[in-house]
Write an enzyme that holds these catalytic residues in place. Structure first.
Site, mmCIF file in Angstrom:
data_model
loop_
_atom_site.group_PDB
_atom_site.id
_atom_site.type_symbol
_atom_site.label_atom_id
_atom_site.label_comp_id
_atom_site.label_asym_id
_atom_site.label_seq_id
_atom_site.Cartn_x
_atom_site.Cartn_y
_atom_site.Cartn_z
ATOM 1 N N LYS A 202 0.830 -1.211 0.000
ATOM 2 C CA LYS A 202 0.000 0.000 0.000
ATOM 3 C C LYS A 202 0.867 1.264 0.000
ATOM 4 C CE LYS A 202 -2.099 -1.131 3.901
ATOM 5 N NZ LYS A 202 -2.759 -1.130 5.235
ATOM 6 N N CYS A 423 -9.589 2.920 15.998
ATOM 7 C CA CYS A 423 -9.789 2.179 14.754
ATOM 8 C C CYS A 423 -11.016 1.278 14.895
ATOM 9 C CB CYS A 423 -8.554 1.362 14.418
ATOM 10 S SG CYS A 423 -8.384 -0.085 15.483
HETATM 11 FE FE1 SRM Z 1 -5.727 0.242 8.293
HETATM 12 C C1 SRM Z 1 -5.349 -3.028 7.550
HETATM 13 C C2 SRM Z 1 -8.987 -0.197 8.804
HETATM 14 C C3 SRM Z 1 -6.135 3.586 8.265
HETATM 15 C C4 SRM Z 1 -2.360 0.640 8.714
HETATM 16 N N1 SRM Z 1 -6.976 -1.344 8.127
HETATM 17 C C5 SRM Z 1 -6.622 -2.606 7.757
HETATM 18 C C6 SRM Z 1 -7.871 -3.467 7.573
HETATM 19 C C7 SRM Z 1 -8.286 -3.365 6.126
HETATM 20 C C8 SRM Z 1 -7.749 -4.917 8.047
HETATM 21 C C9 SRM Z 1 -7.317 -5.970 7.054
HETATM 22 O O1 SRM Z 1 -6.314 -5.790 6.357
HETATM 23 O O2 SRM Z 1 -7.992 -6.997 7.011
HETATM 24 C C10 SRM Z 1 -8.862 -2.713 8.491
HETATM 25 C C11 SRM Z 1 -10.342 -2.864 8.165
HETATM 26 C C12 SRM Z 1 -11.160 -2.761 9.426
HETATM 27 C C13 SRM Z 1 -12.608 -2.661 9.197
HETATM 28 O O3 SRM Z 1 -13.343 -3.591 9.595
HETATM 29 O O4 SRM Z 1 -13.073 -1.659 8.655
HETATM 30 C C14 SRM Z 1 -8.272 -1.324 8.464
HETATM 31 N N2 SRM Z 1 -7.285 1.449 8.369
HETATM 32 C C15 SRM Z 1 -8.553 1.085 8.693
HETATM 33 C C16 SRM Z 1 -9.427 2.290 8.960
HETATM 34 C C17 SRM Z 1 -10.869 2.094 8.538
HETATM 35 C C18 SRM Z 1 -9.307 2.636 10.456
HETATM 36 C C19 SRM Z 1 -10.304 3.620 10.985
HETATM 37 O O5 SRM Z 1 -10.823 3.331 12.063
HETATM 38 O O6 SRM Z 1 -10.554 4.662 10.384
HETATM 39 C C20 SRM Z 1 -8.645 3.347 8.160
HETATM 40 C C21 SRM Z 1 -9.062 3.411 6.724
HETATM 41 C C22 SRM Z 1 -8.321 4.466 6.002
HETATM 42 C C23 SRM Z 1 -8.786 4.731 4.600
HETATM 43 O O7 SRM Z 1 -9.824 5.357 4.442
HETATM 44 O O8 SRM Z 1 -8.065 4.374 3.675
HETATM 45 C C24 SRM Z 1 -7.240 2.781 8.246
HETATM 46 N N3 SRM Z 1 -4.470 1.835 8.374
HETATM 47 C C25 SRM Z 1 -4.858 3.135 8.467
HETATM 48 C C26 SRM Z 1 -3.743 3.949 8.863
HETATM 49 C C27 SRM Z 1 -3.775 5.447 9.137
HETATM 50 C C28 SRM Z 1 -3.390 6.240 7.921
HETATM 51 O O9 SRM Z 1 -3.204 5.697 6.830
HETATM 52 O O10 SRM Z 1 -3.273 7.454 8.060
HETATM 53 C C29 SRM Z 1 -2.657 3.097 9.011
HETATM 54 C C30 SRM Z 1 -1.244 3.478 9.505
HETATM 55 C C31 SRM Z 1 -0.437 4.176 8.475
HETATM 56 C C32 SRM Z 1 0.316 3.205 7.625
HETATM 57 O O11 SRM Z 1 -0.253 2.683 6.677
HETATM 58 O O12 SRM Z 1 1.491 2.955 7.925
HETATM 59 C C33 SRM Z 1 -3.127 1.774 8.689
HETATM 60 N N4 SRM Z 1 -4.127 -0.980 8.106
HETATM 61 C C34 SRM Z 1 -2.826 -0.633 8.388
HETATM 62 C C35 SRM Z 1 -1.999 -1.804 8.293
HETATM 63 C C36 SRM Z 1 -0.482 -1.859 8.524
HETATM 64 C C37 SRM Z 1 0.277 -1.522 7.300
HETATM 65 C C38 SRM Z 1 1.761 -1.754 7.457
HETATM 66 O O13 SRM Z 1 2.539 -1.026 6.886
HETATM 67 O O14 SRM Z 1 2.146 -2.706 8.116
HETATM 68 C C39 SRM Z 1 -2.874 -2.870 7.964
HETATM 69 C C40 SRM Z 1 -2.483 -4.344 7.761
HETATM 70 C C41 SRM Z 1 -1.864 -4.592 6.440
HETATM 71 O O15 SRM Z 1 -1.825 -3.760 5.551
HETATM 72 O O16 SRM Z 1 -1.388 -5.723 6.303
HETATM 73 C C42 SRM Z 1 -4.190 -2.317 7.869
HETATM 74 FE FE1 SF4 Z 2 -6.307 -1.619 11.830
HETATM 75 FE FE2 SF4 Z 2 -7.472 -1.669 14.144
HETATM 76 FE FE3 SF4 Z 2 -7.858 -3.682 12.439
HETATM 77 FE FE4 SF4 Z 2 -5.511 -3.414 13.614
HETATM 78 S S1 SF4 Z 2 -7.454 -3.813 14.635
HETATM 79 S S2 SF4 Z 2 -5.862 -3.727 11.400
HETATM 80 S S3 SF4 Z 2 -5.307 -1.238 13.810
HETATM 81 S S4 SF4 Z 2 -8.540 -1.583 12.155
#
Ligand code: SRM
Ligand code: SF4
Length: 560
Positions: A202, A423
């Protein structure tokens, strides 16, 4: 997971088509094939299952209660009232009667079943909003500071962000064929930016408008920090290599803040972004997915190497970075007068969840506002909503609706509660190890008496809850953060600043609520007694030595 790697799935997907059409037609299961579960992310959707009833279904020998999460691509989180009404109708008809504002200024729908996935996608597109590249190994939704001091700067940054979001879309017709029934072509379209394997991982971009860092610009792979001279955006400082995600117990993974590498004019933004993206495409780690983010490419090869690689690809040198100052990363609640006499109302949305509950009818209330509002809405990176561009004549009407539906009620009474992020975590997130969104009200109820006891109710503090170390609420930039380890157990992280410029540090590992409260109590007492002026809690903890600075902190360079 399947034996075939994500890299192979992408390469063999015929420009993201895979067997999605066939899988959607298969009514025998609520799930998709494993390879299509990877590909559907690029279309803005995740397959999930309801984790609260996973065990019960297993015992009943039923397949898990599969459903799909859908995420919009809404650069800067802007939608019109007409679009809001359509999204609301989709949430009510196809999803779980809630609209979820994400930490990246998008909407998420949860609970859409496979047989209604296509209709839901069509309804979203009928609102002139798409979901392409909202997830997947591509550039995701582009963020823009939603709390501008200077309105013309906001409009400029938004226009630049929207253009960039468009420029970095994958060049595939698959989305339109699969979801919108457009004519099928053979596949194999030219993908000049991403190539056949897309990015290793990503990729996230944000535009910040100083002095407010509501987007947490240093948490992103690529950042543009607006430089405003004479009221106009003259260009951007460029930052690269931020990211939050880590894995418990894996020292090879860690959060990092981005570094500023120079200045680009507005005209250079697309070229710089393309150079950063293609450098990551070519040098990112494709062997180990956990090490595939740009932050590791830069950490492994060095920032100077990366900067020259970007300049080589862009065909020009970046200018020296220009001075800027961030004051804080929170939202400014209540009414704010714009330059043009129009006003903007920021409302708190606890954990970003717009739903009707006994305490507030947030979904209904926002629907009623959308029916009368003539301006637009902005989602903030702090999971809140701004009713933007309201003429003076409309303010009273909006105020009445806000009061009637309890839309100004936060999750608690303290400044900490107002600024909290959580989150999604359980029950939809497949990676959650502990509660986050659902735990926020309980945790706030536990911590507020403590704050009151120490006279800290009004002191702004950044609280961030994440259900696992992936860090979706950007917890490593929280002055206080809980990072899920197991049900009811968290790592307590402390000591980030309130400007998004310093990472926090692990303070207590794998602790429950009682230990968290016990750990915070003496720190609050010391802070209340020894605080210097308006000093933030995180700044105090580091200054006093009560919390050690994060060893991975790279000083955010404010001027090159
Ligand atoms: Fe996230 C994965 C939700 C912002 C880092 N994130 C996920 C998943 C899709 C779980 C999955 O892979 O199966 C989550 C879905 C949960 C659900 O039921 O909705 C999820 N991420 C979210 C959201 C909805 C959190 C929220 O409460 O708002 C945010 C959606 C953002 C959007 O509109 O695109 C969200 N995720 C973020 C952020 C914050 C940001 O980007 O500013 C991060 C940290 C920044 C970063 O990317 O380093 C973030 N999400 C992750 C990661 C870890 C990525 C990594 O580098 O290791 C995962 C897991 C993965 O990608 O393997 C993940
Ligand atoms: Fe993102 Fe929260 Fe799901 Fe972890 S538990 S992947 S921080 S939405």
């Amino acid at each position: 997971m399947s034996a075939i790697s994500v890299e192979d799935i992408k390469a063999q997907s015929r420009a993201l088509r895979g067997t999605l059409l066939e899988g959607l037609a298969d009514q025998a299961t609520g799930a998709l094939a494993e390879s299509d579960q990877v590909l559907i992310k690029f279309h803005g959707s995740y397959q999930q299952d309801h984790r609260d009833i996973r065990e019960e279904r297993r015992l009943q020998k039923l397949e898990p209660a599969y459903s799909f999460m859908i995420r919009t691509r809404t650069p800067g989180g802007i939608v019109s009232p007409q679009q809001w009404l359509k999204l609301d109708a989709i949430a009510t008809r196809f999803a779980n009667r809630s609209l979820r504002i994400t930490t990246r200024q998008a909407f998420q729908f949860h609970g859409v079943v496979k047989r209604e996935l296509k209709s839901t996608m069509q309804a979203i597109n009928a609102a002139v909003i798409d979901t392409l590249a909202a997830c997947g190994d591509v550039n995701r939704n582009v963020m823009v500071g939603a709390n501008p001091q200077v309105s013309s700067a906001y409009a400029t940054a938004h226009a630049d962000a929207a253009a960039l979001s468009e420029h970095l879309l994958p060049n595939t017709r698959a989305y339109y064929e699969i979801w919108l029934d457009e004519e099928r072509i053979a596949g194999g379209e030219d993908e000049p930016i991403y190539g056949t394997h897309y990015l290793p991982r990503k990729f996230k971009t944000a535009f910040a408008i100083p002095p407010i860092n509501d987007v947490d610009v240093f948490a992103h792979d690529l950042g543009f920090i607006a430089i405003i001279e004479g009221g106009e955006v003259v260009g951007y400082n460029v930052s690269v290599g931020g990211g939050m995600g880590s894995t418990h117990g894996d020292a090879e993974t860690y959060p990092l803040l981005a570094q500023v590498i120079g200045f680009a004019t507005r005209e250079q933004v697309l070229s710089v972004a393309e150079a950063v993206v293609t450098a990551q495409r070519d040098f990112g780690n494709r062997a180990v997915r956990k090490r595939a983010r740009l932050k590791y490419t830069i950490d492994d090869r060095g920032i100077d190497w990366f900067k020259s690689e970007v300049e080589r690809r862009a065909g020009f040198a970046l200018g020296p970075a220009r001075p800027f100052v961030f004051e804080h990363s929170g939202d400014r609640f209540g009414w704010i007068e714009g330059e043009d006499g129009r006003a903007h109302l920021t409302l708190p949305v606890p954990a970003g969840r717009l739903a009707d509950s006994a305490e507030a009818s947030r979904l209904t209330g926002m629907r009623e506002i959308a029916r009368v509002h003539r301006g637009h809405f902005r989602l903030t990176a702090n999971q809140n909503v701004i009713i933007a561009d309201v003429p003076a004549s409309q303010r009273r009407r909006i105020d009445l609706l806000v009061a009637r539906h309890g839309l100004d009620r936060g999750v608690g009474r303290s400044a900490l509660a107002l600024n909290a992020l959580a989150c999604v975590a359980l029950p939809t997130c497949g990676l959650a190890m502990a509660e986050a969104e659902r735990y926020l009200p309980d945790f706030v109820a536990r911590i507020e008496p403590l704050l009151a006891h120490h006279g800290l109710t009004e002191v702004p503090m950044l609280l961030r809850l994440s259900g696992c170390p992936n860090g979706c609420s950007r917890p490593y930039l929280g002055e206080i953060a809980l990072v899920g380890k197991a049900p009811g157990r968290y790592n307590l992280m402390l000591g980030a600043d309130h400007r998004g410029q310093r990472l926090n540090t692990l303070f207590r590992e794998n602790v429950g609520e009682a230990e968290i409260i016990e750990a915070l109590d003496p720190l609050f007492a010391r802070f209340a007694a020894e605080r210097s002026g308006q000093e933030g809690f995180g700044d105090y903890l580091i200054r006093s030595g009560l919390v050690a600075a994060n060893p991975r902190q790279i000083a955010v360079r404010l001027v090159a």
